[in-house]
Design a protein around this motif. Structure first.
Motif, PDB file in Angstrom:
ATOM      1  N   UNK A  98       0.816  -1.207   0.000  1.00 12.39           N
ATOM      2  CA  UNK A  98       0.000   0.000   0.000  1.00 12.39           C
ATOM      3  C   UNK A  98       0.849   1.257   0.000  1.00 12.39           C
ATOM      4  N   UNK A  99       0.175   2.428  -0.047  1.00 10.12           N
ATOM      5  CA  UNK A  99       0.882   3.697  -0.255  1.00 10.12           C
ATOM      6  C   UNK A  99       1.529   4.273   1.006  1.00 10.12           C
ATOM      7  N   UNK A 100       2.332   3.447   1.682  1.00 11.55           N
ATOM      8  CA  UNK A 100       3.081   3.887   2.856  1.00 11.55           C
ATOM      9  C   UNK A 100       4.550   3.540   2.660  1.00 11.55           C
ATOM     10  N   UNK A 101       5.415   4.556   2.775  1.00 14.25           N
ATOM     11  CA  UNK A 101       6.860   4.353   2.685  1.00 14.25           C
ATOM     12  C   UNK A 101       7.440   4.502   4.078  1.00 14.25           C
ATOM     13  N   UNK A 102       8.249   3.533   4.489  1.00 19.08           N
ATOM     14  CA  UNK A 102       8.858   3.577   5.817  1.00 19.08           C
ATOM     15  C   UNK A 102      10.339   3.954   5.709  1.00 19.08           C
ATOM     16  N   UNK A 103      10.733   4.990   6.437  1.00 18.68           N
ATOM     17  CA  UNK A 103      12.150   5.362   6.506  1.00 18.68           C
ATOM     18  C   UNK A 103      12.749   4.656   7.712  1.00 18.68           C
ATOM     19  N   UNK A 104      13.737   3.789   7.437  1.00 20.45           N
ATOM     20  CA  UNK A 104      14.351   2.944   8.471  1.00 20.45           C
ATOM     21  C   UNK A 104      15.873   2.999   8.337  1.00 20.45           C
ATOM     22  N   UNK A 105      16.588   2.473   9.321  1.00 18.75           N
ATOM     23  CA  UNK A 105      18.058   2.395   9.220  1.00 18.75           C
ATOM     24  C   UNK A 105      18.427   1.463   8.082  1.00 18.75           C
ATOM     25  N   UNK A 106      19.402   1.865   7.270  1.00 18.79           N
ATOM     26  CA  UNK A 106      19.753   1.047   6.108  1.00 18.79           C
ATOM     27  C   UNK A 106      20.798  -0.007   6.449  1.00 18.79           C
ATOM     28  N   UNK A 107      20.782  -1.072   5.681  1.00 22.02           N
ATOM     29  CA  UNK A 107      21.837  -2.080   5.806  1.00 22.02           C
ATOM     30  C   UNK A 107      22.935  -1.731   4.787  1.00 22.02           C
ATOM     31  N   UNK A 126       4.474  -1.661  -3.015  1.00 19.90           N
ATOM     32  CA  UNK A 126       3.312  -1.074  -3.694  1.00 19.90           C
ATOM     33  C   UNK A 126       2.143  -2.050  -3.810  1.00 19.90           C
ATOM     34  N   UNK A 127       0.930  -1.514  -3.796  1.00 19.26           N
ATOM     35  CA  UNK A 127      -0.252  -2.357  -3.957  1.00 19.26           C
ATOM     36  C   UNK A 127      -0.693  -2.320  -5.419  1.00 19.26           C
ATOM     37  N   UNK A 128       0.104  -2.978  -6.257  1.00 16.38           N
ATOM     38  CA  UNK A 128      -0.197  -2.964  -7.682  1.00 16.38           C
ATOM     39  C   UNK A 128       0.366  -4.238  -8.307  1.00 16.38           C
ATOM     40  N   UNK A 129      -0.488  -4.981  -9.007  1.00 17.39           N
ATOM     41  CA  UNK A 129      -0.076  -6.277  -9.555  1.00 17.39           C
ATOM     42  C   UNK A 129       1.131  -6.164 -10.479  1.00 17.39           C
ATOM     43  N   UNK A 130       1.142  -5.146 -11.333  1.00 22.32           N
ATOM     44  CA  UNK A 130       2.232  -5.026 -12.309  1.00 22.32           C
ATOM     45  C   UNK A 130       3.546  -4.703 -11.588  1.00 22.32           C
ATOM     46  N   UNK A 131       3.480  -3.764 -10.640  1.00 25.44           N
ATOM     47  CA  UNK A 131       4.694  -3.392  -9.896  1.00 25.44           C
ATOM     48  C   UNK A 131       5.235  -4.608  -9.142  1.00 25.44           C
ATOM     49  N   UNK A 132       4.359  -5.328  -8.465  1.00 23.05           N
ATOM     50  CA  UNK A 132       4.808  -6.483  -7.673  1.00 23.05           C
ATOM     51  C   UNK A 132       5.346  -7.593  -8.572  1.00 23.05           C
ATOM     52  N   UNK A 133       4.677  -7.826  -9.705  1.00 24.71           N
ATOM     53  CA  UNK A 133       5.152  -8.861 -10.634  1.00 24.71           C
ATOM     54  C   UNK A 133       6.534  -8.488 -11.154  1.00 24.71           C
ATOM     55  N   UNK A 134       6.728  -7.220 -11.477  1.00 23.01           N
ATOM     56  CA  UNK A 134       8.032  -6.772 -11.995  1.00 23.01           C
ATOM     57  C   UNK A 134       9.141  -6.966 -10.954  1.00 23.01           C
ATOM     58  N   UNK A 135       8.876  -6.539  -9.716  1.00 27.23           N
ATOM     59  CA  UNK A 135       9.893  -6.668  -8.659  1.00 27.23           C
ATOM     60  C   UNK A 135      10.219  -8.145  -8.430  1.00 27.23           C
ATOM     61  N   UNK A 136       9.177  -8.944  -8.331  1.00 28.22           N
ATOM     62  CA  UNK A 136       9.404 -10.352  -7.999  1.00 28.22           C
ATOM     63  C   UNK A 136      10.068 -11.113  -9.146  1.00 28.22           C
TER      64      UNK A 136
END
Ligand code: TXA
Ligand code: MG
Length: 351
Positions: A98-107, A126-136
């Motif tokens: 979903x449309x939430x970005x978390x700023x955290x300590x980086x590795x 992201x909550x989007x089939x195309x975006x998730x399919x591309x990343x995965x």
């Protein structure tokens, strides 16, 4: 110049080949623009510093403005951060994808070019089939800012991306218009209390129902001047149409009267005016040309959805001045007004 391809994703069985091709481009260090639920992103392999450099070059983005890394699994989150806090887990459970970005300590895995040298990294699923399919399919996290030329309104259709970035990106995946229409909420959870650095589709109220009180960074509401910024993106002119813009805020009747007066005045000076109205007020501007209804005040998410495309349409019409009706700064209205304030360079008229 790159020969930019545009591939339309229809939801049929050809799509898999297109995603495979896009994923291969990402692994090869190329740039691929893709839809998310918020706006289109300009993606590159987040683990490849050279590929990420290409993003900054294509957008003309200042090097001190860090990028969001898009992930497709919890495993990727764990690898990119340094120690997961309980609060991160609760937020992920509630709002990801979903449309939430978390700023955290980086590795150490995260290249410095992504974070502009900060010791934190911004992550989102992201909550989007195309975006998730591309990343995965790519098998790597994807760094992606909004797929516009730096400073202009973010793209919510593939046409907007092509207009800004043709010749600068290898492939644009066209998945139709984006639903949320404004960028994700950026929430810094590295300190004692979570801080909103950029309001978006996940509202203050929604966050507080999961983690208790959150702070809204002062830079969200006022221009940032002479003090260090926590989110480097806040200091730049942003989301801006070419036309000059003013936002009129106050009671609804006063807003309409003010915009009507101002429009008459500008027209008498020979200026071309565009009005960003709402369903509730649209009919009251029937004397004027170039009036767009952004959506329904009772459902501000409809206003968020159409805001950027309306700003782009005003530029296409060649208006000199855009007069926009303000909305209440609550719920998703906080994100809408944050974008309007910046598009108008804080030219706000209170009536
Ligand atoms: O909805 C979105 O977030 C879209 C889609 C494509 O996912 N992406 C997006 O990215 O809006 P971009 O680069 O246009 O905005 C990223 C924002 C900037 O304001 C940046 O300053 C902030 O996130 N940011 C990134 N990393 C940060 C960090 N480590 N600390 C603080 N702010 C950070
Ligand atoms: Mg952006």
């Amino acid at each position: 110049m790159i020969d930019t391809q545009i591939a339309v994703i229809h939801g049929g069985n050809m799509d898999e080949d297109i995603i495979d091709h896009a994923a291969q481009l990402i692994r090869d260090g190329k740039l691929v623009a893709f839809p998310t639920e918020t706006v289109y992103g300009l993606g590159a392999n987040a683990l490849d510093a050279k590929a990420v450099g290409g993003i900054f070059e294509a957008k003309g983005r200042p090097a001190d403005n860090p990028l969001i890394v898009h992930i497709g699994s919890k495993g990727q989150f764990d690898r990119l951060t340094d120690g997961v806090k309980d609060i991160a887990q609760r937020l992920m459970d509630a709002f990801w994808p979903g449309p939430l970005t978390l700023v955290v300590r980086k590795s150490p895995l995260v290249p410095d070019i992504i974070t502009a040298g900060l010791d934190t990294v911004a992550l989102r699923m992201p909550r989007h089939d195309i975006a998730l399919a591309l990343i995965n399919r790519a098998g790597v996290p994807i760094a992606a800012p909004s797929a516009n030329i730096s400073g202009s309104p973010s793209p919510t259709t593939a046409r907007h991306v092509a207009k800004d970035l043709s010749g600068r990106v290898h492939l644009i995946l066209d998945g139709g218009p984006c639903k949320v229409g404004v960028e994700s909420t950026v929430l810094d959870i590295t300190g004692e209390r979570p801080v909103i650095l950029r309001p978006g589709g996940i509202t203050v109220e929604m966050l507080e129902s999961v983690v208790g009180r959150v702070k809204v960074d002062p830079g969200v509401i006022r221009p940032v001047q002479g003090r260090p910024v926590r989110s480097p993106g806040m200091k730049y002119r942003h989301y801006s149409p070419r036309a000059r813009m003013a936002v009129v805020e106050g009671g609804l009747k006063d807003i309409v009267d003010k915009i009507t007066d101002l429009t008459r005045g500008y027209i008498s000076q020979g200026k071309k005016v565009g009005i960003l109205a709402t369903q509730q007020t649209y009919g009251q501007y029937r004397d004027f040309d170039n009036v767009i209804s952004l959506g329904d005040r009772e459902h501000p998410d409809t206003i968020a959805e159409s805001l950027y495309s309306a700003l782009r349409r005003m530029d296409e019409e060649g208006v000199d001045i855009i007069l926009a009706e303000g909305v209440a700064r609550e719920g998703v209205g906080l994100a809408i007004m944050n974008r309007m304030d910046r598009a108008a360079a804080f030219n706000i008229i209170r009536v």
